[in-house]
Design a protein around this motif. Structure first.
Motif, PDB file in Angstrom:
ATOM      1  N   GLU A 259      -7.825 -21.622 -10.469  1.00 54.57           N
ATOM      2  CA  GLU A 259      -6.858 -22.464 -11.706  1.00 54.57           C
ATOM      3  C   GLU A 259      -5.818 -22.777 -11.797  1.00 54.57           C
ATOM      4  N   ALA A 260      -4.758 -21.109 -11.524  1.00 53.39           N
ATOM      5  CA  ALA A 260      -3.641 -21.671 -11.755  1.00 53.39           C
ATOM      6  C   ALA A 260      -2.521 -21.597 -10.682  1.00 53.39           C
ATOM      7  N   ARG A 261      -3.764 -22.521  -9.560  1.00 54.18           N
ATOM      8  CA  ARG A 261      -2.973 -22.251  -8.484  1.00 54.18           C
ATOM      9  C   ARG A 261      -1.661 -20.806  -7.846  1.00 54.18           C
ATOM     10  N   MET A 262      -2.440 -20.105  -8.320  1.00 54.75           N
ATOM     11  CA  MET A 262      -0.975 -18.720  -8.157  1.00 54.75           C
ATOM     12  C   MET A 262      -1.915 -18.342  -7.390  1.00 54.75           C
ATOM     13  N   PRO A 263      -2.083 -17.485  -6.574  1.00 58.11           N
ATOM     14  CA  PRO A 263      -2.606 -16.978  -5.574  1.00 58.11           C
ATOM     15  C   PRO A 263      -1.979 -15.875  -4.854  1.00 58.11           C
ATOM     16  N   LEU A 264      -2.942 -14.947  -5.436  1.00 64.98           N
ATOM     17  CA  LEU A 264      -2.735 -13.014  -4.871  1.00 64.98           C
ATOM     18  C   LEU A 264      -1.802 -12.497  -3.621  1.00 64.98           C
ATOM     19  N   LEU A 265      -1.067 -11.947  -3.860  1.00 64.28           N
ATOM     20  CA  LEU A 265      -0.355 -11.736  -2.293  1.00 64.28           C
ATOM     21  C   LEU A 265      -1.447 -10.350  -1.517  1.00 64.28           C
ATOM     22  N   LYS A 266      -2.334  -9.898  -2.222  1.00 62.59           N
ATOM     23  CA  LYS A 266      -3.399  -9.301  -1.933  1.00 62.59           C
ATOM     24  C   LYS A 266      -4.919  -8.803  -2.530  1.00 62.59           C
ATOM     25  N   GLU A 267      -6.146  -8.285  -2.295  1.00 62.93           N
ATOM     26  CA  GLU A 267      -7.110  -8.375  -3.422  1.00 62.93           C
ATOM     27  C   GLU A 267      -6.615  -7.009  -3.919  1.00 62.93           C
ATOM     28  N   PRO A 268      -6.927  -7.080  -5.095  1.00 62.52           N
ATOM     29  CA  PRO A 268      -6.620  -5.683  -5.402  1.00 62.52           C
ATOM     30  C   PRO A 268      -7.714  -4.663  -5.777  1.00 62.52           C
ATOM     31  N   ARG A 269      -7.744  -3.586  -5.670  1.00 59.40           N
ATOM     32  CA  ARG A 269      -8.675  -2.492  -5.423  1.00 59.40           C
ATOM     33  C   ARG A 269      -8.057  -1.203  -5.546  1.00 59.40           C
ATOM     34  N   MET A 270      -9.087  -0.072  -5.975  1.00 60.27           N
ATOM     35  CA  MET A 270      -8.258   1.284  -6.008  1.00 60.27           C
ATOM     36  C   MET A 270      -7.929   1.427  -4.541  1.00 60.27           C
ATOM     37  N   PRO A 271      -6.744   2.286  -5.021  1.00 61.79           N
ATOM     38  CA  PRO A 271      -6.239   3.084  -3.898  1.00 61.79           C
ATOM     39  C   PRO A 271      -6.340   4.288  -3.680  1.00 61.79           C
ATOM     40  N   ASN A 272      -6.816   4.240  -1.968  1.00 65.09           N
ATOM     41  CA  ASN A 272      -7.613   5.691  -1.397  1.00 65.09           C
ATOM     42  C   ASN A 272      -6.257   7.476  -2.006  1.00 65.09           C
ATOM     43  N   TRP A 273      -5.063   6.376  -1.936  1.00 63.75           N
ATOM     44  CA  TRP A 273      -3.417   7.493  -2.327  1.00 63.75           C
ATOM     45  C   TRP A 273      -2.587   6.702  -2.468  1.00 63.75           C
ATOM     46  N   LEU A 274      -1.996   7.580  -3.474  1.00 62.47           N
ATOM     47  CA  LEU A 274      -1.183   6.601  -4.464  1.00 62.47           C
ATOM     48  C   LEU A 274       0.645   6.821  -2.831  1.00 62.47           C
ATOM     49  N   PRO A 275       1.022   6.135  -2.576  1.00 63.78           N
ATOM     50  CA  PRO A 275       2.271   5.339  -1.819  1.00 63.78           C
ATOM     51  C   PRO A 275       3.297   6.539  -2.550  1.00 63.78           C
ATOM     52  N   LEU A 276       3.684   8.050  -2.822  1.00 60.38           N
ATOM     53  CA  LEU A 276       4.502   8.523  -3.514  1.00 60.38           C
ATOM     54  C   LEU A 276       5.866   8.195  -3.365  1.00 60.38           C
ATOM     55  N   THR A 277       6.736   7.604  -2.021  1.00 61.71           N
ATOM     56  CA  THR A 277       7.494   7.756  -1.649  1.00 61.71           C
ATOM     57  C   THR A 277       8.840   7.509  -2.267  1.00 61.71           C
ATOM     58  N   ASP A 278       8.323   5.971  -3.231  1.00 56.60           N
ATOM     59  CA  ASP A 278       8.936   5.362  -4.218  1.00 56.60           C
ATOM     60  C   ASP A 278       9.091   6.437  -5.921  1.00 56.60           C
ATOM     61  N   PHE A 279       7.906   7.171  -5.878  1.00 51.70           N
ATOM     62  CA  PHE A 279       8.691   8.086  -7.581  1.00 51.70           C
ATOM     63  C   PHE A 279       8.740   9.385  -7.368  1.00 51.70           C
ATOM     64  N   GLU A 280       8.284   9.752  -8.476  1.00 56.66           N
ATOM     65  CA  GLU A 280       8.791  10.751  -8.718  1.00 56.66           C
ATOM     66  C   GLU A 280       7.604  12.329  -8.785  1.00 56.66           C
ATOM     67  N   VAL A 281       6.962  12.685  -8.769  1.00 53.70           N
ATOM     68  CA  VAL A 281       6.048  13.987  -8.534  1.00 53.70           C
ATOM     69  C   VAL A 281       6.619  14.846 -10.108  1.00 53.70           C
ATOM     70  N   GLY A 282       6.042  14.999 -11.184  1.00 50.57           N
ATOM     71  CA  GLY A 282       6.495  16.314 -12.306  1.00 50.57           C
ATOM     72  C   GLY A 282       8.377  16.132 -12.635  1.00 50.57           C
ATOM     73  N   GLY A 283       8.415  14.717 -12.136  1.00 53.00           N
ATOM     74  CA  GLY A 283      10.629  14.946 -12.899  1.00 53.00           C
ATOM     75  C   GLY A 283      10.885  15.253 -11.437  1.00 53.00           C
ATOM     76  N   GLN A 284      10.417  15.522 -10.189  1.00 53.03           N
ATOM     77  CA  GLN A 284      11.273  15.118  -9.546  1.00 53.03           C
ATOM     78  C   GLN A 284      11.029  14.241  -7.932  1.00 53.03           C
ATOM     79  N   GLU A 285      12.468  14.079  -7.368  1.00 52.56           N
ATOM     80  CA  GLU A 285      11.438  13.338  -6.274  1.00 52.56           C
ATOM     81  C   GLU A 285      10.530  13.816  -5.388  1.00 52.56           C
ATOM     82  N   VAL A 286      10.194  13.087  -4.432  1.00 52.01           N
ATOM     83  CA  VAL A 286       9.244  13.223  -3.427  1.00 52.01           C
ATOM     84  C   VAL A 286      10.174  14.196  -2.281  1.00 52.01           C
ATOM     85  N   PRO A 287       9.545  15.404  -1.957  1.00 52.72           N
ATOM     86  CA  PRO A 287      10.386  15.891  -1.072  1.00 52.72           C
ATOM     87  C   PRO A 287      10.196  15.108   0.807  1.00 52.72           C
ATOM     88  N   LEU A 288      11.934  15.220   0.681  1.00 52.50           N
ATOM     89  CA  LEU A 288      11.122  14.331   2.451  1.00 52.50           C
ATOM     90  C   LEU A 288      10.568  14.211   3.681  1.00 52.50           C
TER      91      LEU A 288
END
Ligand SMILES: [Zn+2]
Length: 179
Positions: free
Chosen positions: A138-167
């Protein structure tokens, strides 16, 4: 042992190299002593006991395949939706920070749209306002991709427990981004 060691964790992979979860270094060593895992990567941090010192494992792989019945349940929450969507507005495709992103219900709540992985996406404020109480069609705003539950969160861009994800984790996480 120095206090920093306590925050060191290991990425546990299934025998198929699929990431399963993040475990504490203590759990990692227990699994290794039990002969259940092979160590693929090490942290550069050493743990020391009275008689010896050893490197802490960074990436572990299970020797036998574990069937995950619940397909690694990933908690539905605001931050995890942002991570799934890579902090990208699912309408205009621009990237934003946590502070400037909002959650949008694809099918509006007023039309009984659910609050779950399949109906909630990251959206910038202006797209969210523009879309308002409409569906993407209706809004003519198509989604980039259909949302669904991820199998695994891509951790590359965020931190785990206040630490950066190890290389050393990144190659394993990247290869498994099913979403
Ligand atoms: Zn937008």
């Amino acid at each position: 042992m120095s206090p920093t060691i306590f925050s060191v964790r290991a990425l546990l992979l299934n025998s198929s190299y699929e990431p399963m979860r993040v475990v504490s270094w203590q759990k990692a060593l227990v699994l290794w002593f039990q002969g259940k895992v092979e160590i693929l990567e090490y942290h550069s941090v050493f743990a020391r006991s009275v008689s010896s010192s050893f490197k802490l494992p960074s990436v572990l792989r299970l020797k036998s395949y574990v069937r995950t019945r619940n397909k690694t349940h990933i908690r539905f929450c605001r931050e995890n939706v942002y991570i799934r969507d890579n902090y990208t507005c699912q309408y205009c495709g621009d990237r934003f920070t946590t502070k400037t992103l909002t959650l949008d219900h694809v099918v509006p709540v007023s039309r009984e749209g659910k609050k779950d992985w399949g109906n909630v996406v990251s959206a910038c404020r202006s797209c969210n306002q523009k879309k308002a109480n409409k569906t993407p069609t209706e809004a003519r705003m198509p989604l980039l991709k259909e949302p669904r539950m991820p199998n695994w969160l891509p951790l590359t861009d965020f931190e785990v427990g206040g630490q950066e994800v190890p290389l050393s984790w990144r190659q394993y996480l990247r290869s498994s981004q099913a979403y």
